[in-house]
Design an enzyme around this catalytic site. Structure first.
Site, short mmCIF file in Angstrom:
data_model
loop_
_atom_site.label_atom_id
_atom_site.label_comp_id
_atom_site.label_asym_id
_atom_site.label_seq_id
_atom_site.Cartn_x
_atom_site.Cartn_y
_atom_site.Cartn_z
N ILE A 75 -17.67 -1.89 9.41
CA ILE A 75 -17.17 -2.20 10.75
C ILE A 75 -16.76 -0.94 11.52
CG2 ILE A 75 -16.44 -4.57 10.25
CD1 ILE A 75 -13.51 -3.44 10.13
N THR A 137 0.53 -8.18 6.27
CA THR A 137 1.11 -8.04 4.94
C THR A 137 2.62 -8.28 4.96
OG1 THR A 137 1.60 -6.46 3.17
CG2 THR A 137 1.25 -5.52 5.33
N GLU A 139 4.43 -6.42 3.55
CA GLU A 139 5.00 -5.08 3.53
C GLU A 139 5.50 -4.64 4.91
OE1 GLU A 139 3.03 -2.70 0.50
OE2 GLU A 139 3.73 -0.95 1.62
N ARG A 180 4.06 6.35 1.89
CA ARG A 180 3.86 4.98 1.44
C ARG A 180 3.82 4.02 2.63
NH1 ARG A 180 4.70 0.84 -2.68
NH2 ARG A 180 4.56 -1.06 -1.48
N TYR A 183 0.66 2.37 5.54
CA TYR A 183 -0.01 1.06 5.55
C TYR A 183 0.81 0.04 6.35
CZ TYR A 183 -1.40 -3.42 3.21
OH TYR A 183 -1.78 -4.70 2.89
P1 NAD Z 1 -9.69 -6.42 -0.88
O1 NAD Z 1 -9.65 -4.94 -0.92
O2 NAD Z 1 -10.08 -7.13 -2.11
O3 NAD Z 1 -10.65 -6.89 0.31
C1 NAD Z 1 -10.84 -6.17 1.48
C2 NAD Z 1 -12.33 -6.17 1.79
O4 NAD Z 1 -12.54 -5.48 3.04
C3 NAD Z 1 -13.14 -5.38 0.74
O5 NAD Z 1 -14.17 -6.19 0.20
C4 NAD Z 1 -13.71 -4.21 1.50
O6 NAD Z 1 -15.03 -3.83 1.08
C5 NAD Z 1 -13.73 -4.74 2.94
N1 NAD Z 1 -13.72 -3.64 3.90
C6 NAD Z 1 -12.78 -2.66 4.01
N2 NAD Z 1 -13.16 -1.80 4.96
C7 NAD Z 1 -14.33 -2.25 5.48
C8 NAD Z 1 -15.20 -1.76 6.49
N3 NAD Z 1 -14.95 -0.63 7.15
N4 NAD Z 1 -16.32 -2.48 6.78
C9 NAD Z 1 -16.60 -3.62 6.09
N5 NAD Z 1 -15.81 -4.11 5.11
C10 NAD Z 1 -14.69 -3.44 4.81
O7 NAD Z 1 -8.25 -6.91 -0.39
P2 NAD Z 1 -7.60 -8.36 -0.43
O8 NAD Z 1 -6.56 -8.36 -1.49
O9 NAD Z 1 -8.65 -9.39 -0.41
O10 NAD Z 1 -6.79 -8.36 0.96
C11 NAD Z 1 -7.35 -8.85 2.16
C12 NAD Z 1 -6.36 -8.65 3.30
O11 NAD Z 1 -5.09 -9.23 2.98
C13 NAD Z 1 -6.07 -7.19 3.62
O12 NAD Z 1 -5.96 -7.02 5.01
C14 NAD Z 1 -4.74 -6.90 2.97
O13 NAD Z 1 -4.03 -5.88 3.65
C15 NAD Z 1 -4.06 -8.26 3.09
N6 NAD Z 1 -3.04 -8.45 2.04
C16 NAD Z 1 -3.37 -8.86 0.78
C17 NAD Z 1 -2.38 -9.04 -0.17
C18 NAD Z 1 -2.65 -9.58 -1.54
O14 NAD Z 1 -1.71 -10.08 -2.17
N7 NAD Z 1 -3.88 -9.54 -2.04
C19 NAD Z 1 -1.05 -8.75 0.13
C20 NAD Z 1 -0.75 -8.29 1.41
C21 NAD Z 1 -1.76 -8.15 2.35
N1 UDP Z 2 4.41 -0.73 -10.71
C1 UDP Z 2 4.83 -0.36 -11.98
N2 UDP Z 2 3.89 0.00 -12.91
C2 UDP Z 2 2.55 0.02 -12.65
C3 UDP Z 2 2.12 -0.36 -11.33
C4 UDP Z 2 3.08 -0.75 -10.39
O1 UDP Z 2 6.03 -0.35 -12.28
O2 UDP Z 2 1.77 0.35 -13.55
C5 UDP Z 2 5.41 -1.21 -9.72
C6 UDP Z 2 5.36 -0.58 -8.32
O3 UDP Z 2 6.09 0.63 -8.29
C7 UDP Z 2 6.01 -1.67 -7.48
C8 UDP Z 2 5.53 -2.96 -8.14
O4 UDP Z 2 5.15 -2.58 -9.47
O5 UDP Z 2 7.41 -1.60 -7.59
C9 UDP Z 2 4.39 -3.66 -7.44
O6 UDP Z 2 3.38 -2.74 -7.21
P1 UDP Z 2 1.93 -3.13 -6.66
O7 UDP Z 2 1.09 -1.91 -6.77
O8 UDP Z 2 1.41 -4.32 -7.35
O9 UDP Z 2 2.08 -3.47 -5.12
P2 UDP Z 2 3.22 -3.84 -4.10
O10 UDP Z 2 3.81 -5.14 -4.52
O11 UDP Z 2 4.22 -2.72 -4.13
O12 UDP Z 2 2.51 -3.94 -2.80
#
Ligand code: NAD
Ligand code: UDP
Length: 439
Positions: A75, A137, A139, A180, A183
């Site tokens: 993208i 997120t 976060e 950190r 993001y």
């Molecule tokens: P993921 O990394 O598995 O999926 C992201 C996908 O986006 C990947 O397949 C990657 O190839 C694609 N992508 C990235 N840049 C691209 C580009 N320039 N062009 C085309 N494709 C591209 O991540 P996920 O865990 O599935 O997370 C999806 C969304 O949810 C993200 O925005 C992430 O920030 C958010 N999110 C996820 C979690 C979680 O618990 N998994 C937590 C907080 C936020």
């Molecule tokens: N963490 C840890 N050991 C590891 C990886 C992560 O103690 O091997 C901790 C990290 O510092 C954070 C929490 O686990 O406090 C969750 O980290 P994660 O990378 O899963 O993502 P986050 O929840 O911070 O987005």
């Protein structure tokens, strides 16, 4: 004939064309599966990778084959994106760099991916009158107010100081040198932009804030289906340690707390957002399970026990080891202390009580199978369900037969051998053409 599906207000649901950007990732793959198996919606799946969703469009004889198309494009630089957005009724943006280890080591890529790359998507949606579901997120909340109170302050026990609410909690990040937060900050600004597009230009939007969704196809096992030196999120890190019979590394004492939710529960909530636009538009939703809180140390203990049960191997004498965040992640790491989602808004709008049920924390965690490296090994793991009372308590009986564990351990050993050979090669003196000529 099957009766037509209806939304939460009893209206029939019309089939949609959904342009899903980042469809090839962890969340996208589960959402695509859900949409193919349970709805009549079409998906234009956009990603640079397709490994996690290939099973949905190959072979072409699958019953939903005419409802999913994969578009391999980046993208950042592909003019086809606007055309795909124009073809769709709804755009879901999941594309992002979202692995914590990258935030302080690749802050530029992180900011470009999470902020700059989202801008054209928002612009095309706004200009073309398309509805947008954007993945942000949890976060964006950063740290809790409570973590700034003295350790022994009774206010730390007051939910007002730690529960994270969409419409009242502040976003608290560390200083700029703590990269950190690159993001979270990029995600926050995108949220503000989308919100402003809604307010000033009428963009129909929903923002999703996932709270640690976990499950199959999340992340990678370093050296197996991801870079050898890569650092995935905590569940995959711990699974990797367990499989290699190494102690689990507790960053800064493992005191941080997280609430985990199993991906399939979370996807239910996203499904409701897709099919109930009048209830979801203009909303920011926390999606997590406030009742599933653990410290990282407790998580390590649980995973050690579960792994020992499924593999039959006794835990190590010293199953965990403390490590500083500087040593583990490098300069500029910082952490969210605690993440408990307030689920009032999502429950009011979508009635998704599902996520509120207290679940046995091992629901997700026991799924060590989720992190097994190859599809063959993953397929060999079965899961069982057990109902206890009214609470659907899922007991995953992971059928890790002797074969997959051995196969896995062998793969990890081979990875270690490859690493040693690469290290030896790196140490050898470089033989140039000139030296060869002299030999
Ligand atoms: P993921 O990394 O598995 O999926 C992201 C996908 O986006 C990947 O397949 C990657 O190839 C694609 N992508 C990235 N840049 C691209 C580009 N320039 N062009 C085309 N494709 C591209 O991540 P996920 O865990 O599935 O997370 C999806 C969304 O949810 C993200 O925005 C992430 O920030 C958010 N999110 C996820 C979690 C979680 O618990 N998994 C937590 C907080 C936020
Ligand atoms: N963490 C840890 N050991 C590891 C990886 C992560 O103690 O091997 C901790 C990290 O510092 C954070 C929490 O686990 O406090 C969750 O980290 P994660 O990378 O899963 O993502 P986050 O929840 O911070 O987005």
């Amino acid at each position: 004939m099957a009766s037509a599906r209806v939304d939460l207000d009893g209206n029939p649901i019309k089939p949609l064309t959904i342009c899903m950007i980042g469809a090839g990732g962890f969340i996208g793959s589960h959402l695509c599966e859900k949409l193919m198996a349970e709805t009549q919606h079409k998906v234009l799946a956009v990603d640079v990778y397709s490994d996690k969703i290939k099973h949905l469009f190959e072979p072409s004889s699958l019953p939903w084959a005419d409802r999913i198309q994969f578009h391999r494009l980046n993208i950042k630089n592909d003019s086809r994106l606007e055309g795909l957005i124009r073809m769709a009724d709804l755009i879901i943006n999941l594309a992002a760099i979202c692995t914590p280890a990258d935030y302080n080591t690749r802050p530029l890529d992180t900011i470009y991916s999470n902020f700059i790359d989202a801008l054209p998507i928002i612009k095309y949606c706004s200009e073309n009158g398309k509805r947008l579901i954007h993945f942000s997120t949890c976060e964006v909340y950063g740290k809790t107010i409570g973590c700034f109170l003295p350790k022994d302050s009774p206010l730390r026990q007051d939910p007002a100081y730690y529960v994270l609410s969409e419409d009242s909690s502040p976003c608290i990040f560390g200083p700029i040198e703590k990269q950190r937060w690159s993001y979270a900050c990029a995600k926050q600004l995108v949220e503000r932009l989308i919100y402003a597009e809604g307010a000033e230009n009428g963009l129909e939007f929903t923002i999703v804030r996932p709270f640690n969704w976990i499950g199959p196809r999340m992340d990678f096992i370093p050296g197996i289906d991801g870079p050898s030196e890569g650092v995935p999120r905590v569940l995959a890190c711990f699974s990797n340690n367990l499989l290699r019979r190494e102690p689990l590394k507790l960053v800064d004492g493992g005191e941080s707390q997280r609430t985990f939710v199993y991906i399939k529960d979370a996807i239910e909530a996203v499904h409701l957002m897709i099919e109930n636009p009048s209830r979801a538009n203009g909303q920011i939703f926390n999606v997590g399970n406030p009742n599933n809180e653990v410290t990282v140390r407790q998580l390590a203990e649980m995973m050690t026990q579960v792994y020992s049960k499924v593999s039959g191997e006794p835990p190590l004498d010293a199953p965990t080891i403390d490590i500083s965040s500087k040593e583990f992640y490098g300069e500029g790491y910082d952490d969210s202390d605690k993440r408990i989602p307030d689920m009032t808004i999502i429950n009011r709008q979508l009635g998704s009580v599902l996520l509120l049920e207290p679940k046995d924390i091992t629901v997700g965690l026991a799924r060590v199978d989720s992190y097994l490296p190859t599809p063959d090994v993953r397929r060999s793991c079965k899961e069982g369900y057990l109902k206890t009372g009214n609470d659907l308590r899922i007991v995953y009986t992971i059928n890790l037969t002797v074969f997959p564990v051995k196969a896995l351990v062998n793969m990890l050993k081979q990875d270690q051998k490859r690493k040693k050979v690469a290290q030896r090669r790196a140490k050898r003196p470089v033989v140039s053409c000139n030296t060869l000529g002299q030999l």
